[in-house]
Design a protein around this motif. Sequence first.
Motif, PDB file in Angstrom:
ATOM      1  N   LEU A  73      68.740  32.058  -4.851  1.00  0.00           N
ATOM      2  CA  LEU A  73      68.594  30.730  -4.265  1.00  0.00           C
ATOM      3  C   LEU A  73      68.724  29.664  -5.346  1.00  0.00           C
ATOM      4  O   LEU A  73      68.017  29.708  -6.349  1.00  0.00           O
ATOM      5  CB  LEU A  73      67.226  30.604  -3.583  1.00  0.00           C
ATOM      6  CG  LEU A  73      66.993  31.517  -2.384  1.00  0.00           C
ATOM      7  CD1 LEU A  73      65.529  31.485  -1.969  1.00  0.00           C
ATOM      8  CD2 LEU A  73      67.903  31.125  -1.231  1.00  0.00           C
TER       9      LEU A  73
ATOM     10  N   LEU B  38      66.699  23.824  -4.079  1.00  0.00           N
ATOM     11  CA  LEU B  38      66.858  23.482  -2.661  1.00  0.00           C
ATOM     12  C   LEU B  38      68.061  22.565  -2.455  1.00  0.00           C
ATOM     13  O   LEU B  38      68.119  21.465  -2.997  1.00  0.00           O
ATOM     14  CB  LEU B  38      65.577  22.817  -2.154  1.00  0.00           C
ATOM     15  CG  LEU B  38      65.545  22.442  -0.682  1.00  0.00           C
ATOM     16  CD1 LEU B  38      65.778  23.646   0.212  1.00  0.00           C
ATOM     17  CD2 LEU B  38      64.216  21.788  -0.336  1.00  0.00           C
TER      18      LEU B  38
ATOM     19  N   GLU C 121      69.631  22.074   0.831  1.00  0.00           N
ATOM     20  CA  GLU C 121      69.849  21.754   2.241  1.00  0.00           C
ATOM     21  C   GLU C 121      69.590  20.264   2.432  1.00  0.00           C
ATOM     22  O   GLU C 121      68.553  19.745   2.017  1.00  0.00           O
ATOM     23  CB  GLU C 121      68.898  22.566   3.128  1.00  0.00           C
ATOM     24  CG  GLU C 121      69.198  24.052   3.164  1.00  0.00           C
ATOM     25  CD  GLU C 121      70.410  24.414   4.004  1.00  0.00           C
ATOM     26  OE1 GLU C 121      70.921  23.567   4.765  1.00  0.00           O
ATOM     27  OE2 GLU C 121      70.849  25.570   3.896  1.00  0.00           O
TER      28      GLU C 121
ATOM     29  N   PRO D 132      63.694  21.474   6.078  1.00  0.00           N
ATOM     30  CA  PRO D 132      63.590  22.792   6.706  1.00  0.00           C
ATOM     31  C   PRO D 132      62.881  22.780   8.056  1.00  0.00           C
ATOM     32  O   PRO D 132      63.140  23.632   8.894  1.00  0.00           O
ATOM     33  CB  PRO D 132      62.815  23.633   5.700  1.00  0.00           C
ATOM     34  CG  PRO D 132      62.810  22.870   4.444  1.00  0.00           C
ATOM     35  CD  PRO D 132      63.123  21.458   4.747  1.00  0.00           C
TER      36      PRO D 132
ATOM     37  N   TYR E  24      69.789  24.944   9.136  1.00  0.00           N
ATOM     38  CA  TYR E  24      70.284  25.425   7.852  1.00  0.00           C
ATOM     39  C   TYR E  24      71.807  25.496   7.862  1.00  0.00           C
ATOM     40  O   TYR E  24      72.408  25.865   8.869  1.00  0.00           O
ATOM     41  CB  TYR E  24      69.706  26.812   7.552  1.00  0.00           C
ATOM     42  CG  TYR E  24      68.203  26.894   7.669  1.00  0.00           C
ATOM     43  CD1 TYR E  24      67.372  25.941   7.097  1.00  0.00           C
ATOM     44  CD2 TYR E  24      67.603  27.939   8.360  1.00  0.00           C
ATOM     45  CE1 TYR E  24      65.994  26.028   7.202  1.00  0.00           C
ATOM     46  CE2 TYR E  24      66.228  28.040   8.468  1.00  0.00           C
ATOM     47  CZ  TYR E  24      65.422  27.074   7.894  1.00  0.00           C
ATOM     48  OH  TYR E  24      64.055  27.165   7.999  1.00  0.00           O
TER      49      TYR E  24
ATOM     50  N   GLN F 176      73.598  26.431   4.573  1.00  0.00           N
ATOM     51  CA  GLN F 176      74.071  27.233   3.449  1.00  0.00           C
ATOM     52  C   GLN F 176      73.924  28.732   3.750  1.00  0.00           C
ATOM     53  O   GLN F 176      72.899  29.161   4.278  1.00  0.00           O
ATOM     54  CB  GLN F 176      73.278  26.882   2.181  1.00  0.00           C
ATOM     55  CG  GLN F 176      73.367  25.427   1.778  1.00  0.00           C
ATOM     56  CD  GLN F 176      74.773  25.039   1.357  1.00  0.00           C
ATOM     57  OE1 GLN F 176      75.562  25.866   0.907  1.00  0.00           O
ATOM     58  NE2 GLN F 176      75.091  23.766   1.513  1.00  0.00           N
TER      59      GLN F 176
ATOM     60  N   HIS G 102      73.221  31.172   1.756  1.00  0.00           N
ATOM     61  CA  HIS G 102      72.045  31.748   1.098  1.00  0.00           C
ATOM     62  C   HIS G 102      70.770  31.391   1.859  1.00  0.00           C
ATOM     63  O   HIS G 102      69.852  32.203   1.938  1.00  0.00           O
ATOM     64  CB  HIS G 102      71.957  31.335  -0.377  1.00  0.00           C
ATOM     65  CG  HIS G 102      72.056  29.866  -0.609  1.00  0.00           C
ATOM     66  ND1 HIS G 102      73.224  29.263  -0.974  1.00  0.00           N
ATOM     67  CD2 HIS G 102      71.139  28.881  -0.518  1.00  0.00           C
ATOM     68  CE1 HIS G 102      73.025  27.963  -1.105  1.00  0.00           C
ATOM     69  NE2 HIS G 102      71.754  27.705  -0.826  1.00  0.00           N
ATOM     70  N   THR G 103      70.710  30.203   2.450  1.00  0.00           N
ATOM     71  CA  THR G 103      69.544  29.816   3.238  1.00  0.00           C
ATOM     72  C   THR G 103      69.466  30.655   4.509  1.00  0.00           C
ATOM     73  O   THR G 103      68.385  31.120   4.889  1.00  0.00           O
ATOM     74  CB  THR G 103      69.593  28.323   3.617  1.00  0.00           C
ATOM     75  OG1 THR G 103      69.819  27.547   2.441  1.00  0.00           O
ATOM     76  CG2 THR G 103      68.300  27.896   4.280  1.00  0.00           C
TER      77      THR G 103
ATOM     78  N   TRP H   6      68.224  34.109   3.598  1.00  0.00           N
ATOM     79  CA  TRP H   6      66.804  34.046   3.258  1.00  0.00           C
ATOM     80  C   TRP H   6      65.961  33.862   4.522  1.00  0.00           C
ATOM     81  O   TRP H   6      64.945  34.529   4.708  1.00  0.00           O
ATOM     82  CB  TRP H   6      66.588  32.925   2.248  1.00  0.00           C
ATOM     83  CG  TRP H   6      65.184  32.723   1.786  1.00  0.00           C
ATOM     84  CD1 TRP H   6      64.465  31.575   1.883  1.00  0.00           C
ATOM     85  CD2 TRP H   6      64.325  33.668   1.130  1.00  0.00           C
ATOM     86  NE1 TRP H   6      63.208  31.751   1.328  1.00  0.00           N
ATOM     87  CE2 TRP H   6      63.103  33.025   0.863  1.00  0.00           C
ATOM     88  CE3 TRP H   6      64.479  34.993   0.748  1.00  0.00           C
ATOM     89  CZ2 TRP H   6      62.032  33.654   0.234  1.00  0.00           C
ATOM     90  CZ3 TRP H   6      63.411  35.637   0.116  1.00  0.00           C
ATOM     91  CH2 TRP H   6      62.217  34.975  -0.128  1.00  0.00           C
ATOM     92  N   ALA H   7      66.396  32.980   5.395  1.00  0.00           N
ATOM     93  CA  ALA H   7      65.669  32.729   6.643  1.00  0.00           C
ATOM     94  C   ALA H   7      65.593  33.994   7.505  1.00  0.00           C
ATOM     95  O   ALA H   7      64.536  34.308   8.065  1.00  0.00           O
ATOM     96  CB  ALA H   7      66.329  31.590   7.421  1.00  0.00           C
TER      97      ALA H   7
ATOM     98  N   PHE I 288      62.527  26.328   0.989  1.00  0.00           N
ATOM     99  CA  PHE I 288      63.770  26.423   1.746  1.00  0.00           C
ATOM    100  C   PHE I 288      63.538  26.525   3.251  1.00  0.00           C
ATOM    101  O   PHE I 288      64.408  26.165   4.045  1.00  0.00           O
ATOM    102  CB  PHE I 288      64.581  27.655   1.304  1.00  0.00           C
ATOM    103  CG  PHE I 288      65.675  27.343   0.332  1.00  0.00           C
ATOM    104  CD1 PHE I 288      66.943  27.000   0.763  1.00  0.00           C
ATOM    105  CD2 PHE I 288      65.441  27.408  -1.032  1.00  0.00           C
ATOM    106  CE1 PHE I 288      67.952  26.723  -0.131  1.00  0.00           C
ATOM    107  CE2 PHE I 288      66.442  27.136  -1.941  1.00  0.00           C
ATOM    108  CZ  PHE I 288      67.710  26.785  -1.495  1.00  0.00           C
ATOM    109  N   LEU I 289      62.362  27.032   3.659  1.00  0.00           N
ATOM    110  CA  LEU I 289      62.132  27.367   5.072  1.00  0.00           C
ATOM    111  C   LEU I 289      60.881  26.700   5.607  1.00  0.00           C
ATOM    112  O   LEU I 289      60.036  26.221   4.858  1.00  0.00           O
ATOM    113  CB  LEU I 289      61.996  28.883   5.218  1.00  0.00           C
ATOM    114  CG  LEU I 289      63.102  29.736   4.595  1.00  0.00           C
ATOM    115  CD1 LEU I 289      62.757  31.207   4.707  1.00  0.00           C
ATOM    116  CD2 LEU I 289      64.447  29.424   5.230  1.00  0.00           C
TER     117      LEU I 289
END
Length: 189
Positions: free
Chosen positions: A46, A49, A51, A55, A60, A62, A64-65, A68-69, A99-100
Amino acid sequence: MTKIGIILGSTRPGRNGEAVAKWVLAQAQQRSDAEFELVDLLDYQLPHLDEAIPPSAARYTQPHTLAWAAKIASFDGFVMVTPEYNHATSGALKNAIDFLFAEWNNKAVGFVGYGSVGGARAIESLRLIAGELMMADVRAAVTLSLATDFVNYSQFNPGEHQAGALTTVLDQVVAWSRALAPLRAPVAA
């Protein structure tokens, strides 16, 4: 079956956290009341951040996001393994958390800290963050001292009492994860 993610909260080269997280996983896998999985932040790469939309909006963009989510959403609760850097958790773990939002909500979290005072101050800062994310942080914690639970501050060798402390954390995380399950259930339309 209740699923608990053990998040390895350090990405630093030569990190002590890897041995700690593997110890947590090995102890947890002796249990039959939940499934446990190690989640290493290194595997998600990651960036800071990136985004554009907060969040909490759950929009989202990306890849990678999104990955991860999906991983975090798959768990009912967590044990976060955190170093203590400058009286707080690692920047990598804080960034991953930030991120979340909804993926953390209504889930239990326990902490295993390590550092000069057992990571206690990092754990305290994470408790504040957990509250904002609508997570139930359990009372018990494992605090591993670099002076007594590591040889030469780098080779993990936990005191015998630490296994009991970890059992208490896992007991509480599993129990609270189950208790919070109705809040995570999808609402019928």
